[in-house]
Write an enzyme that holds these catalytic residues in place. Structure first.
Site, PDB file in Angstrom:
ATOM      1  N   CYS A  92       0.821  -1.226   0.000  1.00 47.79           N
ATOM      2  CA  CYS A  92       0.000   0.000   0.000  1.00 47.79           C
ATOM      3  C   CYS A  92       0.850   1.269   0.000  1.00 47.79           C
ATOM      4  O   CYS A  92       0.318   2.361  -0.179  1.00 47.79           O
ATOM      5  CB  CYS A  92      -0.904  -0.002   1.222  1.00 47.79           C
ATOM      6  SG  CYS A  92      -1.863  -1.509   1.369  1.00 47.79           S
ATOM      7  N   HIS A 149      -3.589   6.946   3.234  1.00 47.92           N
ATOM      8  CA  HIS A 149      -4.009   5.668   2.650  1.00 47.92           C
ATOM      9  C   HIS A 149      -5.325   5.226   3.286  1.00 47.92           C
ATOM     10  O   HIS A 149      -5.454   5.178   4.518  1.00 47.92           O
ATOM     11  CB  HIS A 149      -2.912   4.623   2.886  1.00 47.92           C
ATOM     12  CG  HIS A 149      -3.332   3.224   2.571  1.00 47.92           C
ATOM     13  ND1 HIS A 149      -4.071   2.903   1.452  1.00 47.92           N
ATOM     14  CD2 HIS A 149      -3.143   2.054   3.248  1.00 47.92           C
ATOM     15  CE1 HIS A 149      -4.295   1.598   1.443  1.00 47.92           C
ATOM     16  NE2 HIS A 149      -3.751   1.067   2.521  1.00 47.92           N
ATOM     17  N   ASN A 184     -10.470  -1.039   0.874  1.00 49.84           N
ATOM     18  CA  ASN A 184      -9.034  -0.762   0.898  1.00 49.84           C
ATOM     19  C   ASN A 184      -8.457  -1.313  -0.410  1.00 49.84           C
ATOM     20  O   ASN A 184      -8.430  -2.520  -0.614  1.00 49.84           O
ATOM     21  CB  ASN A 184      -8.432  -1.461   2.128  1.00 49.84           C
ATOM     22  CG  ASN A 184      -6.917  -1.344   2.195  1.00 49.84           C
ATOM     23  OD1 ASN A 184      -6.248  -1.077   1.200  1.00 49.84           O
ATOM     24  ND2 ASN A 184      -6.379  -1.561   3.385  1.00 49.84           N
TER      25      ASN A 184
HETATM   26  C1  LIG Z   1      -8.316  -5.810  10.169  1.00 48.57           C
HETATM   27  C2  LIG Z   1      -8.938  -4.850  11.166  1.00 48.57           C
HETATM   28  C3  LIG Z   1     -10.209  -4.254  10.620  1.00 48.57           C
HETATM   29  C4  LIG Z   1      -9.317  -5.613  12.461  1.00 48.57           C
HETATM   30  O1  LIG Z   1      -9.836  -4.706  13.409  1.00 48.57           O
HETATM   31  P1  LIG Z   1      -9.259  -4.680  14.905  1.00 48.57           P
HETATM   32  O2  LIG Z   1     -10.018  -3.665  15.620  1.00 48.57           O
HETATM   33  O3  LIG Z   1      -7.767  -4.526  14.845  1.00 48.57           O
HETATM   34  O4  LIG Z   1      -9.679  -6.096  15.404  1.00 48.57           O
HETATM   35  P2  LIG Z   1      -8.770  -7.254  16.042  1.00 48.57           P
HETATM   36  O5  LIG Z   1      -7.993  -7.932  14.961  1.00 48.57           O
HETATM   37  O6  LIG Z   1      -8.021  -6.712  17.219  1.00 48.57           O
HETATM   38  O7  LIG Z   1      -9.887  -8.247  16.568  1.00 48.57           O
HETATM   39  C5  LIG Z   1     -10.786  -7.888  17.621  1.00 48.57           C
HETATM   40  C6  LIG Z   1     -11.818  -8.978  17.772  1.00 48.57           C
HETATM   41  O8  LIG Z   1     -12.716  -8.955  16.649  1.00 48.57           O
HETATM   42  C7  LIG Z   1     -12.751 -10.245  16.022  1.00 48.57           C
HETATM   43  N1  LIG Z   1     -12.912 -10.056  14.594  1.00 48.57           N
HETATM   44  C8  LIG Z   1     -11.946  -9.934  13.648  1.00 48.57           C
HETATM   45  N2  LIG Z   1     -12.504  -9.763  12.437  1.00 48.57           N
HETATM   46  C9  LIG Z   1     -13.844  -9.771  12.638  1.00 48.57           C
HETATM   47  C10 LIG Z   1     -14.941  -9.622  11.771  1.00 48.57           C
HETATM   48  N3  LIG Z   1     -14.806  -9.444  10.446  1.00 48.57           N
HETATM   49  N4  LIG Z   1     -16.184  -9.659  12.294  1.00 48.57           N
HETATM   50  C11 LIG Z   1     -16.373  -9.838  13.614  1.00 48.57           C
HETATM   51  N5  LIG Z   1     -15.356  -9.976  14.495  1.00 48.57           N
HETATM   52  C12 LIG Z   1     -14.104  -9.941  13.992  1.00 48.57           C
HETATM   53  C13 LIG Z   1     -11.415 -10.889  16.393  1.00 48.57           C
HETATM   54  O9  LIG Z   1     -11.485 -12.283  16.304  1.00 48.57           O
HETATM   55  C14 LIG Z   1     -11.232 -10.394  17.800  1.00 48.57           C
HETATM   56  O10 LIG Z   1     -12.017 -11.159  18.657  1.00 48.57           O
HETATM   57  P3  LIG Z   1     -11.515 -11.529  20.140  1.00 48.57           P
HETATM   58  O11 LIG Z   1     -11.368 -10.217  20.847  1.00 48.57           O
HETATM   59  O12 LIG Z   1     -12.603 -12.381  20.663  1.00 48.57           O
HETATM   60  O13 LIG Z   1     -10.202 -12.239  19.963  1.00 48.57           O
HETATM   61  C15 LIG Z   1      -7.949  -3.724  11.543  1.00 48.57           C
HETATM   62  O14 LIG Z   1      -6.919  -4.255  12.348  1.00 48.57           O
HETATM   63  C16 LIG Z   1      -7.311  -3.032  10.373  1.00 48.57           C
HETATM   64  O15 LIG Z   1      -7.991  -2.460   9.542  1.00 48.57           O
HETATM   65  N6  LIG Z   1      -5.970  -3.027  10.325  1.00 48.57           N
HETATM   66  C17 LIG Z   1      -5.213  -2.344   9.307  1.00 48.57           C
HETATM   67  C18 LIG Z   1      -5.198  -3.160   8.080  1.00 48.57           C
HETATM   68  C19 LIG Z   1      -4.277  -2.590   7.071  1.00 48.57           C
HETATM   69  O16 LIG Z   1      -4.090  -1.407   7.004  1.00 48.57           O
HETATM   70  N7  LIG Z   1      -3.664  -3.461   6.352  1.00 48.57           N
HETATM   71  C20 LIG Z   1      -2.573  -3.091   5.506  1.00 48.57           C
HETATM   72  C21 LIG Z   1      -2.910  -3.233   4.127  1.00 48.57           C
HETATM   73  S1  LIG Z   1      -3.371  -1.696   3.647  1.00 48.57           S
END
Ligand SMILES: CC(C)(COP(=O)(O)OP(=O)(O)OC[C@H]1O[C@@H](n2cnc3c(N)ncnc32)[C@H](O)[C@@H]1OP(=O)(O)O)[C@@H](O)C(=O)NCCC(=O)NCCS
Length: 309
Positions: free
Chosen positions: A113, A234, A264
């Site tokens: 990205c 981004h 994204n």
């Molecule tokens: C991927 C993303 C949306 C996840 O959100 P988050 O707030 O970090 O969530 P976490 O990974 O900490 O997970 C929190 C909880 O939600 C759950 N969870 C994850 N995805 C889920 C979904 N789609 N639906 C419901 N629950 C979900 C997890 O299992 C976790 O559960 P737990 O607390 O029981 O273990 C977020 O981390 C993100 O956008 N990161 C940046 C991604 C990025 O920029 N990538 C680079 C390429 S550009």
């Protein structure tokens, strides 16, 4: 001495993947996705390849440009992280279909990205040396080819799209860039067929580093943060942008989030945002603009534009 934007277009494929579609595929909910990412739906390329999308975006970008200028495009950079085949590079595949002269330096950048930021920095350095030439950046990503649609941590995030931006030398403008690269291959990588991502680590990396790098680039450019008209970050997750905006006591007006119905789109999100800011008449009057990209690597790049028109 710097560069200016000459033309910009986006190509959004017709296919859609909505939150309610995802509710039927994995254990998730519309509510969770909206709250944690800001997303409502994603554009999906279906049978179209990254090359197909790149050609469409580039052709539209060059449609309104005089032939004599097109002949002066001597640098073509394609940004993508979604190769179906590594060789030959996408940039070579599109030179002829989009009507560029054969004497073009054409290569791809695959730095996830962050690629668009790297392309911008290279274009600026290139055009400062060859002031009469033009440079075209074509960004095309189709991460849907590499998403495991049973993995709720990644499948909710990504969309497919392409965009093209044409750049020229501009005496009145100036760009200042800062980069940061960590060796963290286990945070975001393609494992065989699928992308494997520790989203939370990327999230923390972005939110933890962006404010400092933005402040640093402003200091280096002798521009007060309050004098920055637009912070184009981004479009990975709305919460990342809102969190950085909050650190600068700012909001959507200066830190736009516009990916709600696109997803994204990796290296394409920033050039898409450029076209959206043009549609909203925000780029035309802006003087100081910050672009920031981050992602796989882990990598992060920030460029401050003192003038873009
Ligand atoms: C991927 C993303 C949306 C996840 O959100 P988050 O707030 O970090 O969530 P976490 O990974 O900490 O997970 C929190 C909880 O939600 C759950 N969870 C994850 N995805 C889920 C979904 N789609 N639906 C419901 N629950 C979900 C997890 O299992 C976790 O559960 P737990 O607390 O029981 O273990 C977020 O981390 C993100 O956008 N990161 C940046 C991604 C990025 O920029 N990538 C680079 C390429 S550009």
């Amino acid at each position: 001495m710097g560069i200016k934007l000459v033309s910009a277009t986006r190509y959004l494929p017709q296919g859609k993947l909505t939150n309610s579609d995802l509710e039927k595929m994995v254990e998730t909910s519309d509510d969770w996705i909206r709250q944690r990412t800001g997303l409502v739906s994603r554009t999906m390329a279906g049978d179209e390849t990254i090359t197909d999308m790149a050609i469409k975006a580039a052709r539209e970008c060059l449609e309104k440009i005089d032939r004599e200028i097109i002949d002066k495009i001597k640098l073509l950079i394609v940004t993508t992280a979604s190769y179906l085949q590594v060789v030959p590079h996408v940039s070579a595949a599109i030179v002829k279909p989009i009507g560029l002269a054969e004497e073009v330096l054409a290569f791809d950048i695959n730095s996830g990205c962050t690629s668009f930021i790297y392309a911008l920095d290279i274009v600026e350095k290139y055009l400062l040396k060859d002031k009469d030439q033009y440079a075209l950046i074509v960004s095309s990503d189709k991460l849907s080819d590499y998403i495991d649609y049973t993995d709720r941590g990644t499948c909710i995030l990504f969309g497919d799209a392409a965009a093209a931006t044409l750049w020229a030398y501009e005496e009145q403008n100036e760009q200042i860039a800062i980069h940061k690269t960590l060796t963290a291959p286990d945070v975001l990588f393609r494992d065989g067929d699928y992308i494997n991502m520790n989203g939370n680590e990327v999230f923390k990396f972005a939110v933890g580093n962006l404010p400092e790098l933005i402040s640093d680039v402003c200091r280096k450019a002798n521009v007060d943060v309050s004098e920055v008209d637009l912070f184009l970050l981004h479009q990975a997750n709305g919460r990342i942008i809102e969190s950085v905006a909050k650190k600068f006591r700012s909001d959507d007006n200066h830190f736009p989030v516009r990916f709600q119905n696109i997803g994204n789109t990796s290296s394409v999100s920033l050039p898409i945002l450029i076209t959206q800011m043009i549609d909203e008449d925000k780029l035309q009057n802006a003087r100081n603009i910050i672009f920031a990209g981050f992602g796989a690597g882990l990598s992060l790049g920030v460029i401050l534009f003192k003038g873009i028109n």
